[in-house]
Design a protein around this motif. Structure first.
Motif, PDB file in Angstrom:
ATOM      1  N   VAL A   1       0.856  -1.186   0.000  1.00 43.28           N
ATOM      2  CA  VAL A   1       0.000   0.000   0.000  1.00 43.28           C
ATOM      3  C   VAL A   1       0.890   1.234   0.000  1.00 43.28           C
ATOM      4  CG1 VAL A   1      -1.931   1.167   1.123  1.00 43.28           C
ATOM      5  CG2 VAL A   1      -1.642  -1.316   1.389  1.00 43.28           C
ATOM      6  N   VAL A   2       0.643   2.129  -0.948  1.00 46.06           N
ATOM      7  CA  VAL A   2       1.426   3.366  -1.051  1.00 46.06           C
ATOM      8  C   VAL A   2       0.472   4.556  -1.059  1.00 46.06           C
ATOM      9  CG1 VAL A   2       3.346   2.257  -2.264  1.00 46.06           C
ATOM     10  CG2 VAL A   2       1.463   3.257  -3.595  1.00 46.06           C
ATOM     11  N   ARG A   3       1.002   5.709  -0.651  1.00 48.42           N
ATOM     12  CA  ARG A   3       0.129   6.881  -0.482  1.00 48.42           C
ATOM     13  C   ARG A   3       0.841   8.156  -0.888  1.00 48.42           C
ATOM     14  NH1 ARG A   3      -3.378   8.042   4.960  1.00 48.42           N
ATOM     15  NH2 ARG A   3      -4.556   9.825   4.183  1.00 48.42           N
ATOM     16  N   ASN A   4       0.101   9.042  -1.535  1.00 49.05           N
ATOM     17  CA  ASN A   4       0.547  10.409  -1.792  1.00 49.05           C
ATOM     18  C   ASN A   4      -0.598  11.316  -1.372  1.00 49.05           C
ATOM     19  OD1 ASN A   4       1.231  12.950  -2.900  1.00 49.05           O
ATOM     20  ND2 ASN A   4       2.434  11.992  -4.539  1.00 49.05           N
ATOM     21  N   ASN A   5      -0.499  11.875  -0.158  1.00 48.90           N
ATOM     22  CA  ASN A   5      -1.577  12.639   0.463  1.00 48.90           C
ATOM     23  C   ASN A   5      -2.839  11.785   0.521  1.00 48.90           C
ATOM     24  OD1 ASN A   5      -0.052  14.995   1.057  1.00 48.90           O
ATOM     25  ND2 ASN A   5      -0.120  15.546  -1.113  1.00 48.90           N
ATOM     26  N   ASP A   6      -3.928  12.185  -0.132  1.00 49.05           N
ATOM     27  CA  ASP A   6      -5.169  11.419  -0.039  1.00 49.05           C
ATOM     28  C   ASP A   6      -5.345  10.414  -1.172  1.00 49.05           C
ATOM     29  OD1 ASP A   6      -5.987  12.628   2.311  1.00 49.05           O
ATOM     30  OD2 ASP A   6      -7.109  14.209   1.294  1.00 49.05           O
ATOM     31  N   VAL A   7      -4.320  10.184  -1.949  1.00 50.92           N
ATOM     32  CA  VAL A   7      -4.361   9.177  -3.017  1.00 50.92           C
ATOM     33  C   VAL A   7      -3.689   7.910  -2.487  1.00 50.92           C
ATOM     34  CG1 VAL A   7      -3.697   8.594  -5.373  1.00 50.92           C
ATOM     35  CG2 VAL A   7      -4.268  10.968  -4.787  1.00 50.92           C
ATOM     36  N   VAL A   8      -4.449   6.841  -2.360  1.00 52.48           N
ATOM     37  CA  VAL A   8      -3.947   5.582  -1.817  1.00 52.48           C
ATOM     38  C   VAL A   8      -4.105   4.489  -2.861  1.00 52.48           C
ATOM     39  CG1 VAL A   8      -4.162   3.842  -0.005  1.00 52.48           C
ATOM     40  CG2 VAL A   8      -4.530   6.267   0.536  1.00 52.48           C
ATOM     41  N   PHE A   9      -3.008   3.843  -3.203  1.00 55.87           N
ATOM     42  CA  PHE A   9      -3.019   2.702  -4.120  1.00 55.87           C
ATOM     43  C   PHE A   9      -2.645   1.441  -3.345  1.00 55.87           C
ATOM     44  CE2 PHE A   9      -1.813   5.277  -8.190  1.00 55.87           C
ATOM     45  CZ  PHE A   9      -3.087   5.802  -8.220  1.00 55.87           C
ATOM     46  N   VAL A  10      -3.387   0.371  -3.595  1.00 47.22           N
ATOM     47  CA  VAL A  10      -3.011  -0.962  -3.128  1.00 47.22           C
ATOM     48  C   VAL A  10      -2.580  -1.751  -4.350  1.00 47.22           C
ATOM     49  CG1 VAL A  10      -3.752  -3.063  -1.973  1.00 47.22           C
ATOM     50  CG2 VAL A  10      -4.687  -0.854  -1.254  1.00 47.22           C
ATOM     51  N   LEU A  11      -1.384  -2.296  -4.323  1.00 48.07           N
ATOM     52  CA  LEU A  11      -0.828  -3.049  -5.449  1.00 48.07           C
ATOM     53  C   LEU A  11      -0.636  -4.486  -5.008  1.00 48.07           C
ATOM     54  CD1 LEU A  11       1.420  -0.094  -5.711  1.00 48.07           C
ATOM     55  CD2 LEU A  11       0.310  -0.795  -7.820  1.00 48.07           C
ATOM     56  N   SER A  12      -1.353  -5.397  -5.661  1.00 42.84           N
ATOM     57  CA  SER A  12      -1.371  -6.794  -5.215  1.00 42.84           C
ATOM     58  C   SER A  12      -0.970  -7.748  -6.326  1.00 42.84           C
ATOM     59  CB  SER A  12      -2.773  -7.181  -4.721  1.00 42.84           C
ATOM     60  OG  SER A  12      -3.115  -6.468  -3.562  1.00 42.84           O
ATOM     61  N   SER A  13      -0.286  -8.812  -5.917  1.00 41.12           N
ATOM     62  CA  SER A  13       0.073  -9.900  -6.825  1.00 41.12           C
ATOM     63  C   SER A  13      -0.242 -11.234  -6.157  1.00 41.12           C
ATOM     64  CB  SER A  13       1.568  -9.868  -7.170  1.00 41.12           C
ATOM     65  OG  SER A  13       1.925  -8.688  -7.853  1.00 41.12           O
ATOM     66  N   PRO A  14      -0.818 -12.165  -6.908  1.00 42.52           N
ATOM     67  CA  PRO A  14      -1.051 -13.498  -6.331  1.00 42.52           C
ATOM     68  C   PRO A  14       0.262 -14.220  -6.104  1.00 42.52           C
ATOM     69  CG  PRO A  14      -1.633 -13.461  -8.668  1.00 42.52           C
ATOM     70  CD  PRO A  14      -1.323 -12.049  -8.286  1.00 42.52           C
ATOM     71  N   LEU A  15       0.330 -14.960  -5.009  1.00 43.56           N
ATOM     72  CA  LEU A  15       1.520 -15.738  -4.682  1.00 43.56           C
ATOM     73  C   LEU A  15       1.373 -17.199  -5.063  1.00 43.56           C
ATOM     74  CD1 LEU A  15       2.260 -14.283  -1.124  1.00 43.56           C
ATOM     75  CD2 LEU A  15       3.402 -13.693  -3.281  1.00 43.56           C
TER      76      LEU A  15
ATOM     77  N   LEU B   1       0.325  15.010  -4.867  1.00 46.59           N
ATOM     78  CA  LEU B   1      -1.025  14.768  -5.346  1.00 46.59           C
ATOM     79  C   LEU B   1      -2.008  15.072  -4.213  1.00 46.59           C
ATOM     80  CD1 LEU B   1      -0.469  11.380  -7.224  1.00 46.59           C
ATOM     81  CD2 LEU B   1      -0.283  13.713  -8.123  1.00 46.59           C
ATOM     82  N   GLU B   2      -3.197  15.517  -4.557  1.00 50.58           N
ATOM     83  CA  GLU B   2      -4.170  15.877  -3.530  1.00 50.58           C
ATOM     84  C   GLU B   2      -5.182  14.765  -3.273  1.00 50.58           C
ATOM     85  OE1 GLU B   2      -6.052  19.588  -4.227  1.00 50.58           O
ATOM     86  OE2 GLU B   2      -4.172  20.723  -4.347  1.00 50.58           O
ATOM     87  N   ALA B   3      -5.859  14.308  -4.307  1.00 53.16           N
ATOM     88  CA  ALA B   3      -6.914  13.314  -4.129  1.00 53.16           C
ATOM     89  C   ALA B   3      -7.269  12.726  -5.484  1.00 53.16           C
ATOM     90  CB  ALA B   3      -8.152  13.950  -3.495  1.00 53.16           C
ATOM     91  N   VAL B   4      -7.967  11.606  -5.461  1.00 53.61           N
ATOM     92  CA  VAL B   4      -8.512  11.039  -6.698  1.00 53.61           C
ATOM     93  C   VAL B   4      -9.734  11.863  -7.080  1.00 53.61           C
ATOM     94  CG1 VAL B   4      -9.573   9.027  -7.770  1.00 53.61           C
ATOM     95  CG2 VAL B   4      -7.685   8.724  -6.152  1.00 53.61           C
ATOM     96  N   ASP B   5      -9.724  12.445  -8.272  1.00 54.96           N
ATOM     97  CA  ASP B   5     -10.843  13.267  -8.726  1.00 54.96           C
ATOM     98  C   ASP B   5     -11.989  12.396  -9.232  1.00 54.96           C
ATOM     99  OD1 ASP B   5     -11.689  16.179  -9.623  1.00 54.96           O
ATOM    100  OD2 ASP B   5     -12.153  14.841 -11.312  1.00 54.96           O
ATOM    101  N   HIS B   6     -11.683  11.468 -10.126  1.00 54.83           N
ATOM    102  CA  HIS B   6     -12.716  10.563 -10.638  1.00 54.83           C
ATOM    103  C   HIS B   6     -12.048   9.352 -11.269  1.00 54.83           C
ATOM    104  CE1 HIS B   6     -11.607  12.889 -14.245  1.00 54.83           C
ATOM    105  NE2 HIS B   6     -12.001  11.841 -14.949  1.00 54.83           N
ATOM    106  N   CYS B   7     -12.810   8.299 -11.445  1.00 53.92           N
ATOM    107  CA  CYS B   7     -12.358   7.105 -12.143  1.00 53.92           C
ATOM    108  C   CYS B   7     -13.293   6.859 -13.327  1.00 53.92           C
ATOM    109  CB  CYS B   7     -12.364   5.881 -11.223  1.00 53.92           C
ATOM    110  SG  CYS B   7     -11.169   5.960  -9.867  1.00 53.92           S
ATOM    111  N   VAL B   8     -12.726   6.592 -14.468  1.00 53.18           N
ATOM    112  CA  VAL B   8     -13.504   6.399 -15.690  1.00 53.18           C
ATOM    113  C   VAL B   8     -13.771   4.914 -15.907  1.00 53.18           C
ATOM    114  CG1 VAL B   8     -13.516   6.670 -18.194  1.00 53.18           C
ATOM    115  CG2 VAL B   8     -12.568   8.483 -16.755  1.00 53.18           C
ATOM    116  N   GLY B   9     -15.019   4.584 -16.193  1.00 54.18           N
ATOM    117  CA  GLY B   9     -15.371   3.210 -16.553  1.00 54.18           C
ATOM    118  C   GLY B   9     -15.592   3.132 -18.051  1.00 54.18           C
ATOM    119  N   ASN B  10     -14.581   2.681 -18.778  1.00 53.15           N
ATOM    120  CA  ASN B  10     -14.695   2.627 -20.238  1.00 53.15           C
ATOM    121  C   ASN B  10     -15.684   1.551 -20.673  1.00 53.15           C
ATOM    122  OD1 ASN B  10     -12.678   4.641 -20.876  1.00 53.15           O
ATOM    123  ND2 ASN B  10     -11.163   3.175 -20.158  1.00 53.15           N
ATOM    124  N   GLN B  11     -16.448   1.853 -21.722  1.00 50.95           N
ATOM    125  CA  GLN B  11     -17.451   0.933 -22.232  1.00 50.95           C
ATOM    126  C   GLN B  11     -17.158   0.559 -23.684  1.00 50.95           C
ATOM    127  OE1 GLN B  11     -19.727  -0.225 -20.039  1.00 50.95           O
ATOM    128  NE2 GLN B  11     -18.614   1.085 -18.596  1.00 50.95           N
TER     129      GLN B  11
END
Length: 250
Positions: free
Chosen positions: A80-94, A230-240
């Motif tokens: 888990v990594v963070r830049n202010n209010d932007v938090v990413f969880v990066l996962s890999s199966p073992l 970075l401040e925060a995640v503004d939006h996430c796009v769901g491509n169709q």
């Protein structure tokens, strides 16, 4: 195919998990507006530690937490990594979903992760939201057409408890709903521990050469570049797909 809710495993000594008995008839629907914002964005990647190191080195993120073999989680490694209010969880199966000795929940989780990575490569798997009342938001979403992945459950340690649930709206991306109001732990979520050393700030060669100390003193990154804030995640796009926009909106 039915999915067994993948409650985290490997931490039974300190972690108690239970499926909530709350149902749609008893939930307070007035709390369904209690969306607080993005909690985190969860990526599935081929090498979680390498991906985390990239964001730390190049995008100004800092290590926040870790879950994996060292914390008792034997099937998935998550940084888990963070830049202010932007938090990413990066996962890999073992492990492979077909590995011996797994519970059905572990197999289901690994199968979902593997199928997603085959289809999409390194990509966002889960856009998680923090809410005030998981039960209310979950049941309201399901009643309005969201697909249930995991009904509300509780994870607790001596540092408090977190209520979570998982839903899917369209496509392969899921949404974890997270209620943190009774969680006082130092690290991200129950089952996570301190981050493991990686990235340029943990590199002994760079530390010995004084580059890290000099960069911090100058208010710059390790390689002389300005710090990235970075401040925060503004939006996430769901491509169709073609001609599928109306279907997703409906």
């Amino acid at each position: 195919m039915p999915i067994t809710c993948a409650i985290p495993t490997g931490t039974s000594a300190i972690l108690s998990s239970s499926v909530s008995s709350t149902n749609s008839e008893s939930s307070d629907y007035s709390a369904a507006h209690s969306y607080r914002g993005y909690d985190h964005v969860h990526w599935l990647v081929g090498n979680a530690k390498q991906a985390a190191s990239f964001y730390i080195t190049n995008m100004g993120f800092k290590p926040l937490a870790y879950r994996g073999l060292e914390t008792g989680h034997r099937t998935v490694a998550s940084h888990v990594v963070r830049n202010n209010d932007v938090v990413f969880v990066l996962s890999s199966p073992l492990k492979s979903p077909n590995a011996p000795g797994l519970t059905q929940a572990e197999r289901d989780e690994l199968r979902m992760m593997s199928d997603h990575m085959v289809e999409h490569g390194d990509a966002v798997w889960d856009v998680a939201f923090e809410v005030d009342d998981v039960n209310a938001v979950y049941w309201s979403a399901v009643e309005n057409g969201a697909k249930s992945i995991c009904e509300p459950w509780v994870e607790s340690t001596e540092d408090g408890e977190v209520v979570m649930a998982k839903i899917r709206t369209y496509g392969d991306t899921i949404h974890t709903l997270i209620e943190r109001r009774r969680w006082h732990g130092e690290y991200f979520l129950p089952g996570f521990g301190k981050p493991r050393g990686f990235g340029v700030t943990a590199d002994p060669v760079l530390r010995k050469g004084g580059l890290v100390k000099a960069a911090v003193a100058a208010g710059k990154g390790v390689f002389g570049l300005p710090e990235i804030q970075l401040e925060a995640v503004d939006h996430c796009v769901g491509n169709q797909d073609w001609d599928k926009m109306d279907e997703a909106c409906d």
